[in-house]
Design a protein around this motif. Structure first.
Motif, short mmCIF file in Angstrom:
data_model
loop_
_atom_site.label_atom_id
_atom_site.label_comp_id
_atom_site.label_asym_id
_atom_site.label_seq_id
_atom_site.Cartn_x
_atom_site.Cartn_y
_atom_site.Cartn_z
N PHE A 1 0.85 -1.20 0.00
CA PHE A 1 0.00 0.00 0.00
C PHE A 1 0.88 1.25 0.00
O PHE A 1 1.96 1.26 0.57
N VAL A 2 0.35 2.30 -0.64
CA VAL A 2 0.98 3.61 -0.63
C VAL A 2 -0.05 4.63 -0.19
O VAL A 2 -1.17 4.66 -0.71
N TYR A 3 0.34 5.46 0.77
CA TYR A 3 -0.47 6.60 1.16
C TYR A 3 0.33 7.86 0.93
O TYR A 3 1.47 7.98 1.37
N GLY B 1 6.06 11.17 -2.15
CA GLY B 1 5.92 9.93 -2.90
C GLY B 1 7.19 9.46 -3.58
O GLY B 1 7.15 8.62 -4.47
N GLU B 2 8.32 9.98 -3.16
CA GLU B 2 9.59 9.57 -3.76
C GLU B 2 10.01 8.20 -3.27
O GLU B 2 9.89 7.88 -2.09
N PHE B 3 10.52 7.39 -4.19
CA PHE B 3 11.08 6.10 -3.82
C PHE B 3 12.60 6.21 -3.84
O PHE B 3 13.16 7.28 -3.70
N GLY B 4 13.27 5.11 -3.99
CA GLY B 4 14.72 5.14 -4.13
C GLY B 4 15.43 5.54 -2.86
O GLY B 4 15.09 5.11 -1.76
N PHE C 1 20.19 -6.07 -0.86
CA PHE C 1 19.10 -6.13 -1.83
C PHE C 1 19.40 -5.23 -3.01
O PHE C 1 19.78 -4.07 -2.84
N CYS C 2 19.21 -5.77 -4.18
CA CYS C 2 19.26 -5.01 -5.41
C CYS C 2 17.84 -4.55 -5.73
O CYS C 2 16.88 -5.29 -5.46
N ALA C 3 17.68 -3.34 -6.25
CA ALA C 3 16.35 -2.85 -6.62
C ALA C 3 16.45 -2.05 -7.91
O ALA C 3 17.50 -1.46 -8.21
N ALA C 4 15.37 -2.04 -8.65
CA ALA C 4 15.33 -1.32 -9.92
C ALA C 4 14.04 -0.53 -10.03
O ALA C 4 13.03 -0.89 -9.43
N GLN D 1 11.48 8.93 -8.81
CA GLN D 1 11.63 7.50 -9.03
C GLN D 1 10.33 6.79 -8.70
O GLN D 1 9.67 7.12 -7.72
N GLY D 2 10.01 5.81 -9.51
CA GLY D 2 8.80 5.04 -9.28
C GLY D 2 9.01 3.91 -8.30
O GLY D 2 10.06 3.80 -7.67
N ASN D 3 8.00 3.07 -8.19
CA ASN D 3 8.05 1.95 -7.26
C ASN D 3 9.29 1.10 -7.50
O ASN D 3 9.68 0.85 -8.64
N LEU D 4 9.90 0.66 -6.41
CA LEU D 4 11.09 -0.17 -6.50
C LEU D 4 10.70 -1.63 -6.67
O LEU D 4 9.81 -2.12 -5.98
N ILE D 5 11.39 -2.32 -7.56
CA ILE D 5 11.25 -3.77 -7.70
C ILE D 5 12.52 -4.38 -7.13
O ILE D 5 13.62 -4.11 -7.60
N PHE D 6 12.35 -5.19 -6.10
CA PHE D 6 13.48 -5.72 -5.36
C PHE D 6 13.83 -7.14 -5.78
O PHE D 6 12.97 -7.90 -6.24
N GLY D 7 15.10 -7.50 -5.60
CA GLY D 7 15.53 -8.88 -5.67
C GLY D 7 15.32 -9.54 -4.31
O GLY D 7 14.91 -8.88 -3.35
#
Lengths: 114, 116
Positions: free
Chosen positions: A47-49, A97-100, B89-92, B101-107
């Motif tokens: 989920f994301v809020y 909403g930043e990822f990374g 963990f690697c993520a892309a 950056q969008g949602n991370l996809i993890f290993g």
């Protein structure tokens, strides 16, 4: 308290129980997330809020019910779970909403469903 | 099907030597890659990242290499220290039009053990 705090750290529950996981962030962020890590599986977004409104639900079963009363608190309400729901549940927060690199995780709740 | 794969569940290295952790991805739309480090009883923390416009990024003892044609990245730790023992963990992800950056996809992660 600093960072992202999750309680409880460990939880054991039966399939008929109702329990809640709590997350609190002290970073001034405006977005919060629930992630799940099952054994031998990758970390998955649940989920994301953002600004207290749910913006993403990655097809999570309805037995998981999130609640975000304000930008600092996030709950995950659990009811009638299955043994395969046993996993590490991680809360995270970020700004806008930043990822990374800008994603900060809590220590997680290790859930066991009997 | 997994889009980000870490095929080695564990790696053991002697202190002072090089640790090399590998990661492969399948989605050619990914243009930003990250490594996270996780100690027991703690959440993952960001370690180092690389954009697809680069093939190398270095931060102290940590270097990430990206081979876009092979859809492969690796994390090098030199010299390895016992305190580096953790799950990595690697993520892309894809960078959005606005630069976020969008949602991370993890290993699944690789558990590194550095022995004294």
């Amino acid at each position: 308290e600093t960072g992202v705090t999750q309680t409880p750290r460990h939880l054991v529950m039966g399939m008929t129980n109702k329990k809640s996981l709590k997350c609190e962030q002290h970073l001034g962020h405006n977005a919060m997330y629930w992630y799940k890590q099952s054994a031998k599986k990758p970390l998955e977004l649940m989920f994301v809020y953002s600004l207290e409104e749910r913006v993403e639900n990655n097809s999570v079963p309805s037995r998981f019910s999130p609640e975000c009363p304000n930008s600092s608190h996030l709950f995950l309400h659990l009811h009638t779970l299955q043994p395969e729901d046993s996993a590490l549940y991680l809360c995270a927060s970020s700004q806008d909403g930043e990822f990374g690199e800008k994603l900060f995780f809590g220590s997680g709740t290790q859930l066991s469903v009997l | 099907d997994q889009q980000v794969k870490q095929n080695s569940p564990s790696l053991s290295v002697q202190e002072g030597r090089i640790s090399i952790l590998n990661c492969d991805y399948t989605n050619s739309m990914f243009d930003y890659f990250l490594w996270y480090k996780k100690y027991p009883a703690e959440g993952p923390t960001f370690l180092i990242s690389i954009s697809s416009i680069k093939d190398k990024n270095e931060d102290g003892r940590f270097t990430v290499f990206l081979n876009k044609s092979a859809k492969h990245l690796s994390l090098h730790i030199v010299p390895s220290q016992p305190g580096d023992s953790a799950v990595y963990f690697c993520a892309a992800t894809q960078v959005n039009y606005g630069g976020s950056q969008g949602n991370l996809i993890f290993g699944k992660g690789t558990k590194l053990s550095v022995k004294p």
